[in-house]
Scaffold this motif. Structure first.
Motif, mmCIF file in Angstrom:
data_model
loop_
_atom_site.group_PDB
_atom_site.id
_atom_site.type_symbol
_atom_site.label_atom_id
_atom_site.label_comp_id
_atom_site.label_asym_id
_atom_site.label_seq_id
_atom_site.Cartn_x
_atom_site.Cartn_y
_atom_site.Cartn_z
ATOM 1 N N VAL A 110 27.737 -16.573 -37.846
ATOM 2 C CA VAL A 110 27.601 -15.306 -37.104
ATOM 3 C C VAL A 110 26.776 -14.321 -37.925
ATOM 4 O O VAL A 110 25.853 -13.682 -37.418
ATOM 5 C CB VAL A 110 28.972 -14.674 -36.791
ATOM 6 C CG1 VAL A 110 28.808 -13.526 -35.799
ATOM 7 C CG2 VAL A 110 29.960 -15.696 -36.259
ATOM 8 N N VAL A 165 34.262 -12.572 -24.245
ATOM 9 C CA VAL A 165 33.414 -13.540 -24.949
ATOM 10 C C VAL A 165 33.990 -14.941 -24.810
ATOM 11 O O VAL A 165 33.260 -15.910 -24.558
ATOM 12 C CB VAL A 165 33.248 -13.136 -26.438
ATOM 13 C CG1 VAL A 165 32.572 -14.250 -27.239
ATOM 14 C CG2 VAL A 165 32.449 -11.841 -26.546
ATOM 15 N N GLU A 174 27.251 -23.770 -29.814
ATOM 16 C CA GLU A 174 28.267 -23.505 -30.835
ATOM 17 C C GLU A 174 29.656 -23.667 -30.208
ATOM 18 O O GLU A 174 29.909 -23.180 -29.104
ATOM 19 C CB GLU A 174 28.075 -22.065 -31.343
ATOM 20 C CG GLU A 174 28.801 -21.678 -32.595
ATOM 21 C CD GLU A 174 28.345 -22.385 -33.849
ATOM 22 O OE1 GLU A 174 29.120 -22.336 -34.814
ATOM 23 O OE2 GLU A 174 27.255 -22.977 -33.886
ATOM 24 N N GLY A 193 31.514 -11.343 -40.140
ATOM 25 C CA GLY A 193 31.269 -12.770 -40.340
ATOM 26 C C GLY A 193 31.414 -13.182 -41.798
ATOM 27 O O GLY A 193 32.032 -14.195 -42.106
ATOM 28 N N LYS A 246 23.091 -15.354 -37.927
ATOM 29 C CA LYS A 246 22.395 -15.151 -36.660
ATOM 30 C C LYS A 246 22.194 -13.659 -36.381
ATOM 31 O O LYS A 246 21.116 -13.238 -35.930
ATOM 32 C CB LYS A 246 23.178 -15.805 -35.517
ATOM 33 C CG LYS A 246 22.369 -15.905 -34.231
ATOM 34 C CD LYS A 246 22.919 -16.948 -33.290
ATOM 35 C CE LYS A 246 21.953 -17.185 -32.136
ATOM 36 N NZ LYS A 246 22.427 -18.211 -31.210
ATOM 37 N N TRP A 250 31.745 -12.716 -33.522
ATOM 38 C CA TRP A 250 30.826 -13.047 -32.424
ATOM 39 C C TRP A 250 30.826 -11.953 -31.362
ATOM 40 O O TRP A 250 29.788 -11.638 -30.772
ATOM 41 C CB TRP A 250 31.206 -14.385 -31.784
ATOM 42 C CG TRP A 250 30.662 -15.593 -32.470
ATOM 43 C CD1 TRP A 250 31.363 -16.621 -33.038
ATOM 44 C CD2 TRP A 250 29.276 -15.935 -32.657
ATOM 45 N NE1 TRP A 250 30.510 -17.561 -33.561
ATOM 46 C CE2 TRP A 250 29.219 -17.162 -33.347
ATOM 47 C CE3 TRP A 250 28.081 -15.296 -32.317
ATOM 48 C CZ2 TRP A 250 28.017 -17.784 -33.689
ATOM 49 C CZ3 TRP A 250 26.874 -15.916 -32.660
ATOM 50 C CH2 TRP A 250 26.854 -17.130 -33.332
ATOM 51 N N THR A 251 31.975 -11.356 -31.101
ATOM 52 C CA THR A 251 32.060 -10.285 -30.108
ATOM 53 C C THR A 251 31.177 -9.111 -30.518
ATOM 54 O O THR A 251 30.430 -8.550 -29.694
ATOM 55 C CB THR A 251 33.521 -9.836 -29.929
ATOM 56 O OG1 THR A 251 34.313 -10.963 -29.515
ATOM 57 C CG2 THR A 251 33.633 -8.731 -28.887
ATOM 58 N N ALA A 298 28.717 -7.141 -37.205
ATOM 59 C CA ALA A 298 28.888 -8.589 -37.019
ATOM 60 C C ALA A 298 28.649 -9.327 -38.332
ATOM 61 O O ALA A 298 29.359 -10.280 -38.664
ATOM 62 C CB ALA A 298 27.938 -9.099 -35.942
ATOM 63 N N HIS A 313 26.657 -19.123 -25.286
ATOM 64 C CA HIS A 313 26.240 -20.047 -26.339
ATOM 65 C C HIS A 313 25.547 -21.295 -25.790
ATOM 66 O O HIS A 313 25.548 -22.344 -26.434
ATOM 67 C CB HIS A 313 27.437 -20.391 -27.233
ATOM 68 C CG HIS A 313 27.832 -19.234 -28.089
ATOM 69 N ND1 HIS A 313 27.294 -19.017 -29.336
ATOM 70 C CD2 HIS A 313 28.644 -18.174 -27.834
ATOM 71 C CE1 HIS A 313 27.787 -17.882 -29.831
ATOM 72 N NE2 HIS A 313 28.601 -17.355 -28.935
ATOM 73 N N PHE A 369 28.567 -9.315 -32.403
ATOM 74 C CA PHE A 369 27.191 -9.798 -32.235
ATOM 75 C C PHE A 369 26.731 -9.631 -30.789
ATOM 76 O O PHE A 369 25.658 -9.080 -30.527
ATOM 77 C CB PHE A 369 27.110 -11.272 -32.649
ATOM 78 C CG PHE A 369 25.803 -11.933 -32.298
ATOM 79 C CD1 PHE A 369 24.723 -11.835 -33.153
ATOM 80 C CD2 PHE A 369 25.665 -12.649 -31.113
ATOM 81 C CE1 PHE A 369 23.505 -12.433 -32.827
ATOM 82 C CE2 PHE A 369 24.456 -13.245 -30.779
ATOM 83 C CZ PHE A 369 23.371 -13.134 -31.639
ATOM 84 N N HIS A 370 27.543 -10.113 -29.846
ATOM 85 C CA HIS A 370 27.143 -10.067 -28.438
ATOM 86 C C HIS A 370 27.063 -8.634 -27.912
ATOM 87 O O HIS A 370 26.298 -8.364 -26.982
ATOM 88 C CB HIS A 370 28.101 -10.906 -27.589
ATOM 89 C CG HIS A 370 28.019 -12.375 -27.878
ATOM 90 N ND1 HIS A 370 26.847 -13.098 -27.772
ATOM 91 C CD2 HIS A 370 28.964 -13.266 -28.306
ATOM 92 C CE1 HIS A 370 27.072 -14.360 -28.098
ATOM 93 N NE2 HIS A 370 28.347 -14.491 -28.422
ATOM 94 N N TRP A 404 31.969 -17.935 -22.900
ATOM 95 C CA TRP A 404 31.436 -18.636 -24.066
ATOM 96 C C TRP A 404 30.331 -19.628 -23.717
ATOM 97 O O TRP A 404 29.282 -19.682 -24.376
ATOM 98 C CB TRP A 404 32.554 -19.353 -24.820
ATOM 99 C CG TRP A 404 32.094 -19.910 -26.120
ATOM 100 C CD1 TRP A 404 31.686 -21.198 -26.386
ATOM 101 C CD2 TRP A 404 31.955 -19.195 -27.359
ATOM 102 N NE1 TRP A 404 31.318 -21.327 -27.702
ATOM 103 C CE2 TRP A 404 31.479 -20.102 -28.324
ATOM 104 C CE3 TRP A 404 32.202 -17.870 -27.741
ATOM 105 C CZ2 TRP A 404 31.225 -19.732 -29.645
ATOM 106 C CZ3 TRP A 404 31.956 -17.500 -29.055
ATOM 107 C CH2 TRP A 404 31.476 -18.423 -29.991
#
Length: 257
Positions: free
Chosen positions: A70, A20, A33, A60, A73, A45-46, A56, A28, A48-49, A24
């Protein structure tokens, strides 16, 4: 949080925090971000992705600070694409709007907080019907939040996209005259916002989808062929993460209908 439906393509994005960090800029390009210095936020974020949206959110919220972004989103992506129950979906958008509003009050220069507030309220408005949301006075809040996000971070492609959708939805539902006089919605502004979003992030599947929808709302059936071509471009894209995978799948599903 109740039980969340899993990401339908498990293991497709087996990313590590190092992956990530290395990717990045691409991951993003939509929200501009900054790369987090806090490892806990990077780990959130990892997740999330990877498509582990529930984890996540938990990570977060636990990380606090920029981790709230995070969580917000991840909640919005999950609610938009994976939550089947309308009531639960609307509650999730309201939850994000409240968290983002509190975050923006604490950090008034945090573009992500303003964006998540505007985006979540926009999605909530679509859920209850845009006309009803406008009657409740949500239109001004959506518009102001997204304009503030763009002012604070002009490279925030997703904020341009969401604001373009606001202009298109309002004009589509109440007409250009009332939309312009009462809510400040303008056809030319909407089109420019969509175009700027795609200039900032040309590889955005959701950008192509929202632009296609906006074109038809703002310009009418004459733009259907162009909108279909945009959907076809979105459907053929190679997604960089789980959220993009859901966007591409949406375009593919729409083309099959």
């Amino acid at each position: 949080m109740g039980k969340w439906a899993p990401f339908p393509h498990p293991g497709e994005f087996d990313l590590s925090p190092e992956d990530v960090r290395a990717r990045w800029g691409r991951l993003h390009a939509g929200d501009a971000e900054p790369l987090p210095a806090d490892e806990a936020v990077l780990n959130a974020w990892t997740l999330f992705h990877r498509g582990e949206f529930h984890k996540a959110v938990e990570a977060g919220l636990k990380a606090r600070g920029d981790g709230i972004t995070v969580a917000n989103k991840a909640t919005c992506i999950y609610a938009t694409y994976l939550e089947k129950k309308e009531k639960a979906r609307l509650e999730l958008f309201q939850e994000v709007a409240q968290r983002a509003e509190a975050q923006a009050q604490r950090e008034p220069r945090n573009a992500a907080a303003w964006y998540m507030q505007g985006y979540s309220l926009g999605r909530y408005s679509q859920g209850i019907s845009v006309a009803k949301a406008l009657a409740q006075g949500l239109g001004g809040k959506v518009k102001d939040s997204l304009e503030q996000a763009i002012k604070l971070n002009p490279r925030h492609a997703e904020a341009h996209l969401a604001l373009g959708a606001f202009h298109a939805e309002v004009i589509d539902k109440v007409g250009a005259l009332i939309g312009g006089m009462t809510y400040g919605a303008k056809r030319e502004t909407g089109l420019k916002l969509f175009q700027e979003a795609l200039r900032l992030h040309p590889q955005s599947a959701i950008g192509l989808i929202e632009y296609a929808n906006g074109l038809v709302m703002l310009e009418g059936e004459s733009k259907m062929a162009e909108a279909t071509a945009l959907y076809e471009r979105a459907a053929s894209m190679d997604p960089a993460d789980a959220a993009e995978r859901l966007n591409v799948a949406l375009a593919q599903a729409e083309l099959q209908e």
